[in-house]
Design a protein around this motif. Structure first.
Motif, PDB file in Angstrom:
ATOM      1  N   GLY A  39       0.834  -1.213   0.000  1.00 56.51           N
ATOM      2  CA  GLY A  39       0.000   0.000   0.000  1.00 56.51           C
ATOM      3  C   GLY A  39       0.855   1.243   0.000  1.00 56.51           C
ATOM      4  O   GLY A  39       2.080   1.179   0.140  1.00 56.51           O
ATOM      5  N   ASP A  40       0.171   2.387  -0.141  1.00 56.47           N
ATOM      6  CA  ASP A  40       0.895   3.656  -0.248  1.00 56.47           C
ATOM      7  C   ASP A  40       1.613   3.989   1.058  1.00 56.47           C
ATOM      8  O   ASP A  40       1.235   3.500   2.117  1.00 56.47           O
ATOM      9  CB  ASP A  40      -0.101   4.786  -0.551  1.00 56.47           C
ATOM     10  N   ASN A  41       2.582   4.878   0.936  1.00 53.44           N
ATOM     11  CA  ASN A  41       3.260   5.391   2.125  1.00 53.44           C
ATOM     12  C   ASN A  41       2.255   6.077   3.033  1.00 53.44           C
ATOM     13  O   ASN A  41       1.395   6.810   2.547  1.00 53.44           O
ATOM     14  CB  ASN A  41       4.307   6.437   1.709  1.00 53.44           C
ATOM     15  N   GLY A  42       2.377   5.806   4.310  1.00 53.02           N
ATOM     16  CA  GLY A  42       1.496   6.485   5.268  1.00 53.02           C
ATOM     17  C   GLY A  42       0.095   5.910   5.330  1.00 53.02           C
ATOM     18  O   GLY A  42      -0.788   6.477   5.966  1.00 53.02           O
ATOM     19  N   SER A  43      -0.126   4.757   4.678  1.00 50.88           N
ATOM     20  CA  SER A  43      -1.490   4.216   4.659  1.00 50.88           C
ATOM     21  C   SER A  43      -1.790   3.395   5.913  1.00 50.88           C
ATOM     22  O   SER A  43      -2.957   3.093   6.188  1.00 50.88           O
ATOM     23  CB  SER A  43      -1.712   3.374   3.402  1.00 50.88           C
ATOM     24  N   GLY A  44      -0.771   2.997   6.645  1.00 49.60           N
ATOM     25  CA  GLY A  44      -1.028   2.302   7.917  1.00 49.60           C
ATOM     26  C   GLY A  44      -0.439   0.899   8.005  1.00 49.60           C
ATOM     27  O   GLY A  44      -0.824   0.118   8.878  1.00 49.60           O
ATOM     28  N   LYS A  45       0.518   0.582   7.148  1.00 47.25           N
ATOM     29  CA  LYS A  45       1.086  -0.780   7.150  1.00 47.25           C
ATOM     30  C   LYS A  45       1.854  -1.048   8.451  1.00 47.25           C
ATOM     31  O   LYS A  45       1.657  -2.080   9.085  1.00 47.25           O
ATOM     32  CB  LYS A  45       2.001  -0.974   5.924  1.00 47.25           C
ATOM     33  N   SER A  46       2.725  -0.114   8.830  1.00 46.46           N
ATOM     34  CA  SER A  46       3.486  -0.328  10.075  1.00 46.46           C
ATOM     35  C   SER A  46       2.558  -0.287  11.284  1.00 46.46           C
ATOM     36  O   SER A  46       2.773  -1.008  12.262  1.00 46.46           O
ATOM     37  CB  SER A  46       4.567   0.746  10.244  1.00 46.46           C
ATOM     38  N   THR A  47       1.531   0.539  11.185  1.00 46.74           N
ATOM     39  CA  THR A  47       0.546   0.609  12.275  1.00 46.74           C
ATOM     40  C   THR A  47      -0.113  -0.754  12.464  1.00 46.74           C
ATOM     41  O   THR A  47      -0.280  -1.234  13.588  1.00 46.74           O
ATOM     42  CB  THR A  47      -0.518   1.684  11.944  1.00 46.74           C
TER      43      THR A  47
HETATM   44  P1  ADP Z   1       3.013   3.067   6.450  1.00 43.76           P
HETATM   45  O1  ADP Z   1       3.738   2.043   7.249  1.00 43.76           O
HETATM   46  O2  ADP Z   1       1.962   2.494   5.552  1.00 43.76           O
HETATM   47  O3  ADP Z   1       3.926   3.992   5.691  1.00 43.76           O
HETATM   48  P2  ADP Z   1       2.314   4.122   9.057  1.00 43.76           P
HETATM   49  O4  ADP Z   1       1.569   3.015   9.695  1.00 43.76           O
HETATM   50  O5  ADP Z   1       3.735   4.353   9.462  1.00 43.76           O
HETATM   51  O6  ADP Z   1       2.188   3.996   7.457  1.00 43.76           O
HETATM   52  O7  ADP Z   1       1.522   5.497   9.304  1.00 43.76           O
HETATM   53  C1  ADP Z   1       0.136   5.637   9.063  1.00 43.76           C
HETATM   54  C2  ADP Z   1      -0.333   6.974   9.604  1.00 43.76           C
HETATM   55  O8  ADP Z   1      -0.233   6.985  11.017  1.00 43.76           O
HETATM   56  C3  ADP Z   1       0.464   8.164   9.092  1.00 43.76           C
HETATM   57  O9  ADP Z   1      -0.412   9.239   8.818  1.00 43.76           O
HETATM   58  C4  ADP Z   1       1.371   8.489  10.255  1.00 43.76           C
HETATM   59  O10 ADP Z   1       1.675   9.865  10.282  1.00 43.76           O
HETATM   60  C5  ADP Z   1       0.536   8.103  11.455  1.00 43.76           C
HETATM   61  N1  ADP Z   1       1.390   7.649  12.575  1.00 43.76           N
HETATM   62  C6  ADP Z   1       2.316   6.668  12.529  1.00 43.76           C
HETATM   63  N2  ADP Z   1       2.892   6.494  13.745  1.00 43.76           N
HETATM   64  C7  ADP Z   1       2.299   7.408  14.572  1.00 43.76           C
HETATM   65  C8  ADP Z   1       2.443   7.727  15.961  1.00 43.76           C
HETATM   66  N3  ADP Z   1       3.330   7.081  16.758  1.00 43.76           N
HETATM   67  N4  ADP Z   1       1.665   8.722  16.473  1.00 43.76           N
HETATM   68  C9  ADP Z   1       0.769   9.369  15.684  1.00 43.76           C
HETATM   69  N5  ADP Z   1       0.576   9.115  14.370  1.00 43.76           N
HETATM   70  C10 ADP Z   1       1.324   8.158  13.822  1.00 43.76           C
END
Ligand code: ADP
Length: 237
Positions: A39-47
């Motif tokens: 998925g796109d950057n910032g879409s929530g994969k690491s979350t």
């Molecule tokens: P991906 O891994 O897909 O690039 P992330 O899961 O890192 O995306 O981030 C998804 C969204 O959550 C982004 O808008 C990011 O700014 C936000 N985000 C990530 N980590 C945190 C955090 N610790 N606190 C607040 N917002 C966060």
């Protein structure tokens, strides 16, 4: 073979400070699965990975873990930072630290943990590097060492966040081959975030696409047929 549920997410929403990053996710990770998260950057994969690891509580819905995972049978390979690449320890020490959460109150690693660390170094083809300083290794060698470290914790499930970032194409292919081996021959379940769609489509059993407009979950073939996979299909043709 009966496939056991390892992680089950139902109507899951995850986010930070009450603000949703992803919502409405229904996902089942079973033993032996190979799931790629794209998925796109910032879409929530690491979350999502943080949620699966139990590091981020759900805003809504549930995440259920199999009992064996509660006891720490998940290996995690985080994204590497520059500072980690310069870590001042021997390869053996880095891999052994993967056994830390099984050390309990004992001060020393047990013989079984030491042999497990060496076995995992051997499995990843980097046993001869065990006395070397970690910071002196190439990126591909470092990633293999970190994978051996993650395997010390992983009984059943390995969670990987962009494992080939910074690797040259040959080292990246080697790493994918190793992951394929761990999945197919050793039955290790894998959940991997990747930007690299080709191995995701070639090796994975299912693809989860997290987009700003919605979530797709299906087989690689279904993904290619979907509007989400269409962009990739045009590039590949
Ligand atoms: P991906 O891994 O897909 O690039 P992330 O899961 O890192 O995306 O981030 C998804 C969204 O959550 C982004 O808008 C990011 O700014 C936000 N985000 C990530 N980590 C945190 C955090 N610790 N606190 C607040 N917002 C966060």
């Amino acid at each position: 073979m009966e496939r056991a549920d390892l992680i089950v997410c139902q109507d899951l929403s995850l986010g930070y400070e009450g603000k949703r990053v992803l919502s409405g996710l229904n996902l089942r990770v079973q033993s032996g699965d190979y799931l790629c998260v794209v998925g796109d950057n910032g879409s929530g994969k690491s979350t999502l990975l943080r949620g699966l690891l139990g590091l981020l509580p759900p805003l809504e819905g549930t995440i259920r873990h199999a009992a064996e995972l509660e006891r720490g049978a998940v290996g995690y390979l985080p994204q590497q930072t520059r500072a980690q690449r310069d870590f001042p320890a021997t390869v053996e020490e880095v891999v052994l630290s993967g056994c830390l959460n099984q050390k309990g109150l004992r001060f020393f690693y047990s013989a079984a943990q030491r042999s497990r660390a060496l076995m995992n170094l051997g499995k990843l083809g980097v046993l001869e590097l065990r006395k070397r300083s970690y910071r002196e290794l190439s990126g591909g060698q470092q990633q293999r060492v970190l994978l051996a470290r993650a395997l010390c914790a992983a009984g059943r499930l390995l969670i990987l966040d962009e494992p080939v970032t910074g690797l040259d194409p040959a080292a990246a292919q080697d790493l994918y081959k190793t992951l394929r081996y761990l999945n197919r021959k050793e039955g290790m379940a894998l959940v991997m975030v990747t930007h690299d769609l080709r191995p995701a489509l070639r090796d994975a059993g299912s693809v989860l696409h997290i987009g700003h407009k919605g979530i797709f979950l299906g087989t690689p073939a279904e993904y290619l047929d979907s509007p989400y996979g269409k962009r990739f299909r045009e590039v590949a043709e």
